[in-house]
Design a protein around this motif. Structure first.
Motif, PDB file in Angstrom:
ATOM      1  N   VAL A  94     -29.434  13.876 -32.894  1.00 50.42           N
ATOM      2  CA  VAL A  94     -28.450  14.923 -32.911  1.00 50.42           C
ATOM      3  C   VAL A  94     -27.981  15.396 -31.453  1.00 50.42           C
ATOM      4  N   TRP A  95     -26.675  15.383 -31.258  1.00 54.63           N
ATOM      5  CA  TRP A  95     -26.318  15.543 -29.920  1.00 54.63           C
ATOM      6  C   TRP A  95     -25.272  16.615 -30.111  1.00 54.63           C
ATOM      7  N   THR A  96     -25.162  17.268 -28.790  1.00 60.89           N
ATOM      8  CA  THR A  96     -24.085  18.274 -28.466  1.00 60.89           C
ATOM      9  C   THR A  96     -23.806  18.320 -27.097  1.00 60.89           C
ATOM     10  N   TYR A  97     -22.578  19.119 -26.822  1.00 61.00           N
ATOM     11  CA  TYR A  97     -22.494  19.422 -25.348  1.00 61.00           C
ATOM     12  C   TYR A  97     -22.852  20.853 -24.971  1.00 61.00           C
ATOM     13  N   GLU A  98     -23.265  21.202 -23.993  1.00 57.25           N
ATOM     14  CA  GLU A  98     -23.135  22.573 -23.625  1.00 57.25           C
ATOM     15  C   GLU A  98     -22.625  22.809 -22.342  1.00 57.25           C
ATOM     16  N   ALA A  99     -22.177  24.018 -22.393  1.00 54.00           N
ATOM     17  CA  ALA A  99     -21.214  24.290 -21.276  1.00 54.00           C
ATOM     18  C   ALA A  99     -21.731  25.742 -20.581  1.00 54.00           C
ATOM     19  N   THR A 100     -21.667  25.679 -19.084  1.00 52.55           N
ATOM     20  CA  THR A 100     -21.996  26.859 -18.212  1.00 52.55           C
ATOM     21  C   THR A 100     -21.005  27.301 -17.404  1.00 52.55           C
ATOM     22  N   GLN A 101     -20.636  28.633 -17.274  1.00 54.83           N
ATOM     23  CA  GLN A 101     -19.739  29.007 -16.362  1.00 54.83           C
ATOM     24  C   GLN A 101     -20.350  29.398 -14.867  1.00 54.83           C
ATOM     25  N   VAL A 102     -19.662  29.176 -13.894  1.00 50.37           N
ATOM     26  CA  VAL A 102     -20.059  29.398 -12.441  1.00 50.37           C
ATOM     27  C   VAL A 102     -19.088  30.314 -11.826  1.00 50.37           C
ATOM     28  N   GLY A 103     -19.527  31.397 -11.334  1.00 51.97           N
ATOM     29  CA  GLY A 103     -18.612  32.363 -10.932  1.00 51.97           C
ATOM     30  C   GLY A 103     -18.045  32.158  -9.479  1.00 51.97           C
ATOM     31  N   THR A 104     -17.305  32.949  -8.981  1.00 50.70           N
ATOM     32  CA  THR A 104     -16.698  32.360  -7.778  1.00 50.70           C
ATOM     33  C   THR A 104     -17.710  32.315  -6.353  1.00 50.70           C
ATOM     34  N   SER A 105     -18.969  33.204  -6.509  1.00 55.56           N
ATOM     35  CA  SER A 105     -19.941  33.140  -5.515  1.00 55.56           C
ATOM     36  C   SER A 105     -20.773  32.173  -5.866  1.00 55.56           C
ATOM     37  N   GLY A 106     -20.609  31.521  -6.666  1.00 53.27           N
ATOM     38  CA  GLY A 106     -21.489  30.172  -6.968  1.00 53.27           C
ATOM     39  C   GLY A 106     -22.889  30.648  -8.004  1.00 53.27           C
TER      40      GLY A 106
ATOM     41  N   GLY B  90     -15.932  20.173  -9.033  1.00 52.77           N
ATOM     42  CA  GLY B  90     -15.283  20.984  -9.875  1.00 52.77           C
ATOM     43  C   GLY B  90     -14.211  21.274  -8.561  1.00 52.77           C
ATOM     44  N   GLY B  91     -13.090  20.852  -8.146  1.00 50.38           N
ATOM     45  CA  GLY B  91     -12.223  21.094  -7.024  1.00 50.38           C
ATOM     46  C   GLY B  91     -11.219  22.018  -7.569  1.00 50.38           C
ATOM     47  N   SER B  92     -10.530  22.788  -6.913  1.00 52.76           N
ATOM     48  CA  SER B  92      -9.244  23.631  -6.999  1.00 52.76           C
ATOM     49  C   SER B  92      -8.672  23.888  -5.934  1.00 52.76           C
ATOM     50  N   PRO B  93      -7.530  24.563  -6.054  1.00 54.21           N
ATOM     51  CA  PRO B  93      -6.732  25.070  -4.804  1.00 54.21           C
ATOM     52  C   PRO B  93      -7.487  26.213  -3.934  1.00 54.21           C
ATOM     53  N   LEU B  94      -8.772  26.673  -4.534  1.00 51.02           N
ATOM     54  CA  LEU B  94      -9.655  27.602  -3.706  1.00 51.02           C
ATOM     55  C   LEU B  94     -10.341  26.443  -2.741  1.00 51.02           C
ATOM     56  N   ALA B  95     -11.038  27.440  -1.888  1.00 48.68           N
ATOM     57  CA  ALA B  95     -11.735  26.459  -0.728  1.00 48.68           C
ATOM     58  C   ALA B  95     -13.237  26.029  -1.065  1.00 48.68           C
ATOM     59  N   LYS B  96     -13.761  26.777  -2.148  1.00 47.62           N
ATOM     60  CA  LYS B  96     -14.823  26.257  -2.713  1.00 47.62           C
ATOM     61  C   LYS B  96     -15.014  24.939  -3.490  1.00 47.62           C
ATOM     62  N   LEU B  97     -16.008  24.532  -3.499  1.00 48.64           N
ATOM     63  CA  LEU B  97     -16.246  23.341  -4.393  1.00 48.64           C
ATOM     64  C   LEU B  97     -17.697  23.417  -5.236  1.00 48.64           C
TER      65      LEU B  97
ATOM     66  N   VAL C 171     -13.423  30.561 -11.712  1.00 47.92           N
ATOM     67  CA  VAL C 171     -14.377  30.367 -12.477  1.00 47.92           C
ATOM     68  C   VAL C 171     -14.731  28.845 -12.999  1.00 47.92           C
ATOM     69  N   GLY C 172     -15.763  28.534 -12.624  1.00 49.04           N
ATOM     70  CA  GLY C 172     -15.937  26.999 -12.800  1.00 49.04           C
ATOM     71  C   GLY C 172     -16.689  26.858 -14.065  1.00 49.04           C
TER      72      GLY C 172
END
Length: 493
Positions: free
Chosen positions: A76-88, A381-388, A63-64
């Motif tokens: 007034v600032w913040t960071y926001e986060a999104t999660q990306v599944g293995t399917s993109g 977001g790279g990883s040992p997995l094949a996707k980028l 999961v990215g």
């Protein structure tokens, strides 16, 4: 300073193209057109300010995480986060990560991992009192649903706009480091720190790399986790006297090594063709022997090509199809491979390629149309997995600042004869499937009505009878964790 972010909608997929790898090949070699591309998903709405490149990290489960700043209202600032599944696909977010917002944030930030949790390393000022109001380098540890927890440590003793904070974890000792431009005694240079301080601001004083008659523009830290386990600090040198001293530089700070200038780098590499909110492209190779790598434009504007340099090597590798590149970005790939991605300042397309396991040769270059009116700033977001996973910020075709995310696979290169002639005994067509020169075994090849699997050399052979029809014969190739590829063989008498 800048910021940006918000909600998700899907944009239609756009056509992708592929070009051959870096090494010259016989005329018969062809790299297939790729029928599909990633789908760019918009993540933000209502952005009013220019935004930096996003920070990405991929968890061990694939999961990215894509994190970027957003200005909620003036100051007034913040960071926001999104999660990306293995399917993109976006599976959660974007969501505000902080319970209390910030009066300022410095860019860019870095996203790392602590086990299965993301760790954001950043700098900013929260409120007018307390340790988080000092604009030091801080950390925030994420979770799947709750607000992220501010860490009780700091990575900087200097808390005067430590912009471009970059951190890297040492797998052996769980050590973090950060580097940023600053430190005026002896010349404006680079400040860096290895190891956390439980006191904010950090103690003792930060380390300093002095630059005489020059400034540092951006900085980064990398740990050679699969090699000597040393920390390296890299930076862009700008406004030098003489100007010929501008360029990309790096130092092994663990060994107090010599300062090295990246081959072929100069003013264009460090400032003219370096985006204001971009990152200095750096990565540690995770294969046997390790190594620290930097990517940058060759010293001419507009960028004639990108260079990928293994620190310490006499020469850099020219990245194929990278003319007019903007904002090169690097990430780890599986088995020691390195992903390289960049925007094209003329077409606004995003280009992606990947090296072989040794980091010495490039595979197919894939390019993607984007919804951008202006060239995008990228995070990978790279990883040992094949996707980028690719995060991008840009001004879109509606002339609005926007954040996007997509996911891609590496391309395959095919070698086959473009034209064959049927003889008295027919003709045998050999098709070779490779990834950056490495054979791809077990790929499925469809040709002339037959379906075959490539052998250990990445090859299949199909014999056409002398009575076979003339004309174009389509090749279709698929393999797990690769984009599909194809081509055409012209069969003549």
């Amino acid at each position: 300073m800048a910021g940006g972010l918000a909600l998700a909608m899907a944009l239609p997929a756009t056509a992708a193209t592929a070009t051959p790898g870096a090494k010259s090949a016989p005329a018969a070699q062809k790299t297939a057109a790729l029928p599909k591309s990633g789908i760019w998903t918009a993540l933000s709405t209502g952005m009013t300010t220019e935004a930096p490149a996003p920070a990405l990290w991929v968890a061990p489960n694939g999961v990215g995480w894509d994190v970027f700043p957003r200005e909620i209202s003036p100051n007034v600032w913040t960071y926001e986060a999104t999660q990306v599944g293995t399917s993109g696909k976006v599976i959660k977010g974007p969501a505000d990560i902080f319970a209390t917002h910030w009066g300022s944030l410095e860019f860019p930030a870095t996203l790392l991992g602590v086990g299965a949790k993301p760790l954001l390393v950043f700098s900013g000022a929260q409120g007018s009192s307390g340790v988080y109001s000092l604009d030091c380098v801080y950390g925030a540890l994420g979770s799947g649903s709750a607000k992220w927890a501010l860490e009780s440590w700091s990575l900087s003793a200097s808390c005067v706009n430590p912009v471009a904070a970059a951190a890297e974890s040492n797998a052996n000792a769980n050590v973090l480091a950060a580097a940023w431009p600053g430190g005026f005694p002896g010349g404006n240079g680079v400040l860096y720190r290895i190891g956390l301080s439980t006191i904010i601001p950090a103690v003792p004083a930060d380390q300093h790399i002095a630059l005489s008659k020059a400034d540092a523009g951006q900085a980064a830290t990398v740990n050679d986790q699969a090699g000597n386990h040393h920390f390296y600090v890299a930076w862009t040198r700008i406004f030098s006297t003489p100007g010929s001293a501008d360029g990309i530089y790096v130092k092994d700070v663990t060994a107090n090594g010599v300062i090295r200038k990246a081959p072929g780098s100069g003013t264009a590499s460090s400032s003219t063709d370096f985006p204001v909110f971009g990152r200095l492209a750096s990565v540690n190779r995770n294969g046997k022997g390790g190594g620290v790598y930097l990517a940058y434009c060759a010293n001419k504007s507009p960028c004639p090509q990108l260079e990928l340099w293994k620190v310490g090597a006499a020469k850099a590798l020219a990245v194929p199809s990278s003319a007019n590149a903007l904002n090169p970005t690097l990430a780890q790939g599986p088995g020691g491979r390195i992903w390289v991605a960049w925007s094209n300042r003329q077409s606004n397309r995003v280009f992606v390629t990947r090296t072989n396991k040794a980091g010495t040769r490039f595979g197919a270059v894939r390019s993607y149309a984007t919804p951008c009116f202006d060239g995008g700033l990228l995070g990978l977001g790279g990883s040992p997995l094949a996707k980028l996973d690719i995060g991008m910020t840009c001004v879109n075709n509606a002339l609005k600042q926007e954040q996007y995310v997509t996911q891609v696979l590496a391309g395959l290169s095919l070698s086959f004869p473009g034209t064959v002639h049927l003889g008295s005994k027919g003709v045998t067509v050999k098709i070779t499937v490779t990834d950056a020169g490495d054979p791809v075994a077990g790929a499925t090849v469809k040709f002339a009505g037959k379906t075959l699997k490539t052998n250990a050399k990445g090859q299949v052979s199909v014999t056409l009878a002398k009575s076979a029809k003339t004309g174009g014969y389509k090749i279709s190739v698929t393999a797990p964790n690769y984009a599909a590829a194809g081509g055409t063989v012209s069969v003549k008498k």
